[in-house]
Motif scaffolding. Sequence first.
Motif, PDB file in Angstrom:
ATOM      1  N   ASP A  35      46.657  35.633  36.705  1.00  0.00           N
ATOM      2  CA  ASP A  35      45.889  36.446  37.658  1.00  0.00           C
ATOM      3  C   ASP A  35      44.710  35.626  38.208  1.00  0.00           C
ATOM      4  O   ASP A  35      44.232  34.694  37.571  1.00  0.00           O
ATOM      5  N   ASP A  36      44.269  36.026  39.393  1.00  0.00           N
ATOM      6  CA  ASP A  36      43.152  35.322  40.033  1.00  0.00           C
ATOM      7  C   ASP A  36      41.839  35.970  39.587  1.00  0.00           C
ATOM      8  O   ASP A  36      41.579  37.129  39.913  1.00  0.00           O
ATOM      9  N   PRO A  37      40.986  35.241  38.862  1.00  0.00           N
ATOM     10  CA  PRO A  37      39.750  35.865  38.369  1.00  0.00           C
ATOM     11  C   PRO A  37      38.764  36.186  39.497  1.00  0.00           C
ATOM     12  O   PRO A  37      37.775  36.882  39.274  1.00  0.00           O
ATOM     13  N   LYS A  38      39.043  35.642  40.707  1.00  0.00           N
ATOM     14  CA  LYS A  38      38.119  35.927  41.821  1.00  0.00           C
ATOM     15  C   LYS A  38      38.585  37.146  42.641  1.00  0.00           C
ATOM     16  O   LYS A  38      37.884  37.614  43.533  1.00  0.00           O
ATOM     17  N   ALA A  39      39.782  37.645  42.299  1.00  0.00           N
ATOM     18  CA  ALA A  39      40.306  38.797  43.049  1.00  0.00           C
ATOM     19  C   ALA A  39      39.550  40.060  42.647  1.00  0.00           C
ATOM     20  O   ALA A  39      38.967  40.132  41.562  1.00  0.00           O
ATOM     21  N   ALA A  60      24.050  47.929  29.700  1.00  0.00           N
ATOM     22  CA  ALA A  60      23.106  47.071  30.443  1.00  0.00           C
ATOM     23  C   ALA A  60      23.705  45.671  30.598  1.00  0.00           C
ATOM     24  O   ALA A  60      23.608  45.052  31.666  1.00  0.00           O
ATOM     25  N   ASN A  61      24.333  45.188  29.536  1.00  0.00           N
ATOM     26  CA  ASN A  61      24.976  43.873  29.597  1.00  0.00           C
ATOM     27  C   ASN A  61      26.124  43.851  30.603  1.00  0.00           C
ATOM     28  O   ASN A  61      26.319  42.894  31.331  1.00  0.00           O
ATOM     29  N   ILE A  62      26.883  44.948  30.612  1.00  0.00           N
ATOM     30  CA  ILE A  62      28.017  45.050  31.532  1.00  0.00           C
ATOM     31  C   ILE A  62      27.516  45.062  32.984  1.00  0.00           C
ATOM     32  O   ILE A  62      28.085  44.401  33.853  1.00  0.00           O
ATOM     33  N   GLU A  63      26.407  45.781  33.201  1.00  0.00           N
ATOM     34  CA  GLU A  63      25.843  45.835  34.560  1.00  0.00           C
ATOM     35  C   GLU A  63      25.428  44.449  35.026  1.00  0.00           C
ATOM     36  O   GLU A  63      25.674  44.064  36.172  1.00  0.00           O
ATOM     37  N   SER A  64      24.799  43.674  34.140  1.00  0.00           N
ATOM     38  CA  SER A  64      24.381  42.335  34.572  1.00  0.00           C
ATOM     39  C   SER A  64      25.610  41.441  34.787  1.00  0.00           C
ATOM     40  O   SER A  64      25.592  40.570  35.656  1.00  0.00           O
ATOM     41  N   PHE A  65      26.674  41.691  34.035  1.00  0.00           N
ATOM     42  CA  PHE A  65      27.919  40.936  34.281  1.00  0.00           C
ATOM     43  C   PHE A  65      28.480  41.280  35.663  1.00  0.00           C
ATOM     44  O   PHE A  65      28.862  40.392  36.433  1.00  0.00           O
ATOM     45  N   GLU A  66      28.506  42.574  35.958  1.00  0.00           N
ATOM     46  CA  GLU A  66      29.056  43.008  37.253  1.00  0.00           C
ATOM     47  C   GLU A  66      28.226  42.452  38.412  1.00  0.00           C
ATOM     48  O   GLU A  66      28.762  42.118  39.470  1.00  0.00           O
ATOM     49  N   LYS A  68      26.779  39.619  38.453  1.00  0.00           N
ATOM     50  CA  LYS A  68      27.137  38.204  38.622  1.00  0.00           C
ATOM     51  C   LYS A  68      28.593  38.025  39.057  1.00  0.00           C
ATOM     52  O   LYS A  68      28.968  36.946  39.502  1.00  0.00           O
ATOM     53  N   HIS A  69      29.406  39.028  38.839  1.00  0.00           N
ATOM     54  CA  HIS A  69      30.824  38.973  39.236  1.00  0.00           C
ATOM     55  C   HIS A  69      31.136  40.204  40.074  1.00  0.00           C
ATOM     56  O   HIS A  69      31.769  41.149  39.599  1.00  0.00           O
ATOM     57  N   PRO A  70      30.679  40.198  41.340  1.00  0.00           N
ATOM     58  CA  PRO A  70      30.828  41.422  42.157  1.00  0.00           C
ATOM     59  C   PRO A  70      32.273  41.852  42.381  1.00  0.00           C
ATOM     60  O   PRO A  70      32.521  43.004  42.732  1.00  0.00           O
ATOM     61  N   ASN A  71      33.213  40.941  42.160  1.00  0.00           N
ATOM     62  CA  ASN A  71      34.623  41.320  42.369  1.00  0.00           C
ATOM     63  C   ASN A  71      35.207  42.077  41.171  1.00  0.00           C
ATOM     64  O   ASN A  71      36.285  42.645  41.247  1.00  0.00           O
ATOM     65  N   ILE A  72      34.483  42.056  40.033  1.00  0.00           N
ATOM     66  CA  ILE A  72      35.043  42.703  38.828  1.00  0.00           C
ATOM     67  C   ILE A  72      34.237  43.953  38.474  1.00  0.00           C
ATOM     68  O   ILE A  72      33.008  43.914  38.352  1.00  0.00           O
ATOM     69  N   GLN A 338      44.171  38.634  32.390  1.00  0.00           N
ATOM     70  CA  GLN A 338      43.538  37.861  31.324  1.00  0.00           C
ATOM     71  C   GLN A 338      42.478  36.880  31.835  1.00  0.00           C
ATOM     72  O   GLN A 338      41.485  36.648  31.150  1.00  0.00           O
ATOM     73  N   ASN A 339      42.685  36.307  33.025  1.00  0.00           N
ATOM     74  CA  ASN A 339      41.666  35.376  33.527  1.00  0.00           C
ATOM     75  C   ASN A 339      40.368  36.110  33.852  1.00  0.00           C
ATOM     76  O   ASN A 339      39.280  35.624  33.555  1.00  0.00           O
ATOM     77  N   ALA A 340      40.513  37.285  34.469  1.00  0.00           N
ATOM     78  CA  ALA A 340      39.319  38.085  34.769  1.00  0.00           C
ATOM     79  C   ALA A 340      38.692  38.561  33.455  1.00  0.00           C
ATOM     80  O   ALA A 340      37.462  38.542  33.300  1.00  0.00           O
ATOM     81  N   ALA A 341      39.563  38.957  32.505  1.00  0.00           N
ATOM     82  CA  ALA A 341      39.067  39.424  31.204  1.00  0.00           C
ATOM     83  C   ALA A 341      38.282  38.308  30.509  1.00  0.00           C
ATOM     84  O   ALA A 341      37.254  38.558  29.864  1.00  0.00           O
TER      85      ALA A 341
END
Lengths: 445, 319
Positions: A35-39, A60-66, A68-72, A338-341
């Motif tokens: 899978d494309d992790p940028k999709a 809070a951690n998940i929000e900061s991840f999102e 940094k990774h607006p596609n996920i 899995q790549n996005a994960a």
Amino acid sequence: MPRIRRTTAAALAATAAISLLATACTGSAGDAASDDPKARTTLTFWHGWSAPSEVAAIEANIESFEAKHPNITVKTVKGITDDKLNQALRAGGSQAPDVVSSFTTDNVGRFCATGALADLKPFLDKSGIDPATTFLPQMAKYTEHEGKRCAVPLLGDAYGLYYNKKAFAEAGITAPPKTLSEFDAVAEKLTKRKGDSYEQLGFMPNFQGYETTFEHYASQFGVRYFDADGKSALAGDPAVKALFTWQKKLADRLGGYARLERFRASLGDEWGPKHPFHTGQVAMQLDGEWRGKMASDAELDFEIGAAPFPVPDDQADQYGKGYLSGTILGIARVSEKQNAAWELVKYLSTDTDAVVSFANAIHNVPSTQAALKSPALGDDPLYRTFVSIAQHPGSSHAPSSVNGGAFLLTAQDLGVRWEAGREKDLDAGLRKADAQVDKDNEQAR
Amino acid sequence: MTAAVHAAAPGLRARRRRSALRTLAFLSPWLIGFAVFFAYPLVSTVYFSFMKYDGFAPPTWVGFKNWAYVFGDYPYFWPALRNTLWLVAVMVSLRVLFGIGIGLLITKIKTGAGLFRTFFYLPYLAPPVAATMSFVFLLNPGTGPANTILESLGLPAPGWFTDPAWSKPSLTLLALWGIGDLMVIFMAALLDVPKEQYEAAELDGAGPWQRFRSVTLPNISPIVLFAVVTGVIATMQYYTEPLVAAKVASGVIGGSGQQFEPGYPDRTTLTVPQIVYNLGFQRFDTGAACVVALVLFALAMAFTAVLMRRRSGFLSAED
């Protein structure tokens, strides 16, 4: 339809049905993630935290991840136990998790051996992360099984001794004990009997008495569990006999198994404010770093202290070590993302800011070397005691096993029979336990 | 003559086939249910009992390895089987006796019968987990009201769910407390016994015990058989109560990171369905779990068959 064509059609239909069933049974996820992790994608993350403050911290951690990774987008599911996790990892499906975490480090061997969790080595290699230097060595070890890395640590737990400073002062004890003989004397001194029960118990030594499990004691004794051939080595390890002998002697000294068990049954819930250490019913407690926060949340009317759990007298130079455990993080093998994960797993487990802020929020020990050195890490002395235990080279975790923690339960089962006086011959009991562990492992292979 | 028969035969065969198809069509809901929910799982269970299957890798043939492990090496099998058989013998008998007793008592009560019926029926409505947790609390050896009362009367206070000798009797007490379902069934059966038979027996000089033995019991025997058969099957599937009692009494209840030694104390509350779960869903050992499930199935079938065969001597001709 002529007979011959009818038979052929029936055979074909049966073959198709069997093939479909076989596919359904064995799953179809490949080993290489494509899978494309940028999709643009949505990940499902299952975790075990359920207390509001803990859930808020992971969110809070998940929000900061999102950010940094607006596609996920990450959909979290809280309060997951290993039983639920096991079923979901087997069943797969659209609602199944992509990223999973578990508090039961004992199950890593089973997760890796069965392939329930994806092999993380290709992902770590791709990101240039060396687990041996990134994580605390013991935590790097308990997240793999026989060289197969199917998990990474997400914060750790270190076990030590909590003590009631008021009770210590009343009994004239000035410092926490460092050896087990000192500990026994202190435990007895702190014990105030009341009829058949206790007004205050110095320490609850019984197995299953909250965190006083076989493996938590075993780290202090340096138990090895298995020999070089992978066979159970309880009977041949003098540390195991020393552990059981010490534990039973202490239980007898404090009133005996039956009396202690009766008292234990009357005590409050381990995870609630009425924990016996909070209520002052038990003056010393073997526990993890989270107890400090729980005790402060419970607003106790006495001060508490923390120190490493004592070691056997002949290992006094090892004082400072303790049992280590923690949360593990992995990717479901059946996940098609899995790549996005991996992006999420990498962020949660190795981003220093993420690890430090999460550790501070839930008072767990950081699992990366960088986070342990971070100046932003909490400086509460109670908490720092456990951070030091985690970094002690003698601190350890039970080895991973193909059938999870079944061997630990076998050892503890013997411990319960021994402390209760139902097992009279310890050597014979240990030999039987060895045979049992080997048979269980053989069955699981 | 022969030619006529031959001419009629295809028509007859077609009619028979149509009739057979019609019958099958009417039977199909049951047949489909039977195939999907009974035959297929049963055949699969037998198949997987000879395979190593963890739910991830494809199953592989291991012959009788799982059978040998369960009967020879799995440490929880024999304790679980002994406990289940103990519960079948003791719990089912006591539940039936107690159910008849309460039923008799309640049918005899003239005033406040509704109140008593409610009183005995209410516990049955409590969800099993809540009922078990309350019972463990009531029977807590240190702080529970049951022991406080016993001690104040100068009687010995048992360890209940924490004592290997008392854990199964404690579970039995819990089962007797939730007797509401049986009580209602027995009450209905007892009220159905013809009054004339009691009057005739009384005229013949029968005492209360003789009336019970010669009038009540023969009349309610089909219900007793029903209660025993359903009780045996339900007890063979006894899972929630012993598991919750063991977890709460052992204190290992809240931490998802904690491992639990099943059957606390000393494997005395372990039952066969618990080990099916332990093997299949915690140890990933589907093969061994299937072996235990088959043992359970065979036992349930054997018990039911024996009970049903004995029914001819047990029931009266009209039943």
